[in-house]
Write an enzyme that holds these catalytic residues in place. Structure first.
Site, PDB file in Angstrom:
ATOM      1  N   ASP B 121    -100.896 -25.122  33.851  1.00  0.00           N
ATOM      2  CA  ASP B 121    -102.193 -25.771  33.598  1.00  0.00           C
ATOM      3  C   ASP B 121    -102.050 -26.981  32.685  1.00  0.00           C
ATOM      4  O   ASP B 121    -102.526 -28.068  32.994  1.00  0.00           O
ATOM      5  CB  ASP B 121    -103.137 -24.790  32.877  1.00  0.00           C
ATOM      6  N   TYR B 213    -111.665 -28.516  35.270  1.00  0.00           N
ATOM      7  CA  TYR B 213    -111.847 -27.910  33.964  1.00  0.00           C
ATOM      8  C   TYR B 213    -112.689 -28.776  33.039  1.00  0.00           C
ATOM      9  O   TYR B 213    -112.641 -30.003  33.117  1.00  0.00           O
ATOM     10  CB  TYR B 213    -110.473 -27.680  33.336  1.00  0.00           C
TER      11      TYR B 213
END
Lengths: 217, 217, 217, 217
Positions: B121, B213
């Site tokens: 990530d 995100y």
């Protein structure tokens, strides 16, 4: 019946709990809760500082993930929470973390055996670990549901942990206890070869804990 | 356009962040930010207590390191920050720490493979480690630039870590996540033999994280 | 003679002490004290948040465990505390934790040898470990009494630790020192092969510490 | 010339510093400072809670350990502090701790080689370890003096560490940095085989740090 505001406060407290307990850093992790009567899920907003969150910042969605209330986008992990809420009517709160000791077992794909009376008390069995699963669609939710059984927590290989409870606070407790027992077991595994408690002993601790503990029975 | 005062506050917050997050002790470490329009760099002053720092204590210099504002001498690591700012226009904030778990890999000259979805990530690849470099002239800046590639963090053999971002806060996040994943990987390496995620999986997590995100997309 | 309110405050402080010292998480662990003149035991209530406890929340029972005062149920570990108070007139405070480093030795059934001068000072000998014992009736109390000797702390295999003192605060100190020395010994055992201090040296440190230390002699 | 009250405040701050920094627990450890002009030593009182200490609680003695001021008995480790002050005119502050990572090396009788640039910066060499020494008379002071050389910190086998500086704050810094580098080196030793920096490189870092760092040069 509790109000939605009450649930937002409980979810906010669970999010503060994982932050203050050192289970998450920066923006990682999230806690949620469900209002079964209204069909609403409350969850941490995506990518925001834990310390600055207020109860009113929680994101509120329906069970399909459509935003119902709140100015912020919900956590990107919302689909995994929704999947569990839809398939497990007994679960009212969910917590996701990458807490270090639990995740060190998860990275290796290792469940945590019932080495300790605290594991017997809280988990009633070994803490399961599901195989590595990609983050497409409902893959993570499906795999969790398949591997979690009745456990209040599950490790996700190469990833982290989810914890579950009847309320957000119960899920927080399971997440905190998971990290606590994972740390003790990790430390013991570095020193020697611990042996799991016999299944019968695990059962006795679990039954006692779930019939005599706390203020509500 | 943000004011210089605003940048001083952001750099001060990033310095507090590494201190409160336990990434530095006493006077070690430092965070900086750049105002590209004014050509000014803001950095922690040298050898001062983190707890007593105020935004107005930050040292302000030009890109050659000449003091522009502030009563205090800038961090002795200023030249490394300046070198990166001069050669990487995409970087707006830099953090330097000797955080323990990250530095334990650095001491051994070991990069941290993409073992975890959190590494995928945030870092999108393994976290690189550059060879030992002395502290003369621009040696550290030059070696970092050569080895860092697109990574938001790099380990310095026998020394510590630098983290980078578009803002001081983004660099703080990279520094905190670096220590967090370094700890989990360290713990797993003591228990067994973790395997890196396949490159294709790393890419998928990274792409998803960088498109969905947070609140700004 | 101290009042019961004073004892409730001391027991509350010992409970806060194990929480703030990181020896317990969520609802695990408990501290108690006894008022020998009144025949009353004061202990943490079962399953309540440490942070929200007030002195008036402590549960007060007689030596048979019958509730005398307070609105809350006492800790489910009360029987173990009572057993020790009934059989050891010298003990006035008891603390129970699952603190991580101490419990890592306990999980393996390993006592902690007198490796350190701090162990000699506080414990005067190795820190004993009793065998795994189930949680029926007085089994835990009986086994502790049999294995503890004069030690101010004992490890319980697969379970955790109990610490003892003339007051709740002295028991807290023993519990904190136990975790502290357990951590140092654990770290050393990962690096090499520590050797215990000779028994004669242990005795000299212990005697000096117990004749010259503190403000009360 | 600073007043005695000022020195009491500095010594109190150094004692708070080792407590808040996690280098000591309960009543272990102590910090002191000396007023060379008045021939007075200020030190933590014996066996008192760090959190409740105030500057006026510090014990003041002459160089023979006779109490000059204050209502409390001085730390039982006072003789070791006095011995160093009497034999090392360059030292103005001393800190004693059992901090966990440093003491794990001490327990094994192992010095900490100059593995890290932070060790080179602060210590300029390996951090020495003196052999086990009993606590009679001046034995500890004598052995420290023999083994410490110019190091700002020394490990005591089976015991803990002492750190030294021109002021109580400088000694605090050395104690904090010792634990910080001990932790990183410990973690690296569990993962692999770190190699010390070449002596010439150590010297260069040390010289640079001691000529360019901080606000006072």
């Amino acid at each position: 019946m509790a109000t939605l505001e009450q649930l937002c406060k409980e979810v906010w407290e669970a999010n503060l709990g994982i932050y203050r307990g050192g289970l998450v850093t920066m923006h990682s992790g999230n806690a949620s809760g469900i209002d079964r009567q209204r069909g609403l899920v409350v969850i941490k907003p995506s990518g925001m500082d834990y310390e600055k969150l207020r109860p009113a910042d929680m994101a509120v969605t329906d069970l399909e993930g459509r935003k119902v209330k709140g100015r912020w986008k919900p956590s990107v992990d919302l689909p995994h929470h929704l999947y569990i809420y839809k398939h497990r009517a007994d679960i009212g709160g969910i917590v996701h973390t990458h807490s270090n000791y639990a995740t060190s077992f998860a990275l290796l794909g290792r469940p945590i055996p019932a080495y300790l009376t605290a594991i017997a008390d809280e988990f009633g069995n070994q803490i399961p670990c599901m195989p590595y699963t990609d983050n497409e669609g409902d893959h993570i939710g499906e795999t969790m549901l398949k591997y979690m059984g009745n456990a209040p927590a599950i490790l996700l290989a190469h990833h982290g942990a989810f914890a579950f409870g009847a309320t957000p606070k119960a899920a927080l407790k399971a997440a905190v206890m998971l990290e606590d027992v994972a740390k003790t077991c990790h430390l013991a595994l570095l020193l020697g070869k611990p042996r799991p408690l016999p299944a019968r002993e695990v059962r006795r601790w679990y039954d006692r804990y779930h019939t005599t503990y706390g203020q509500k029975q």
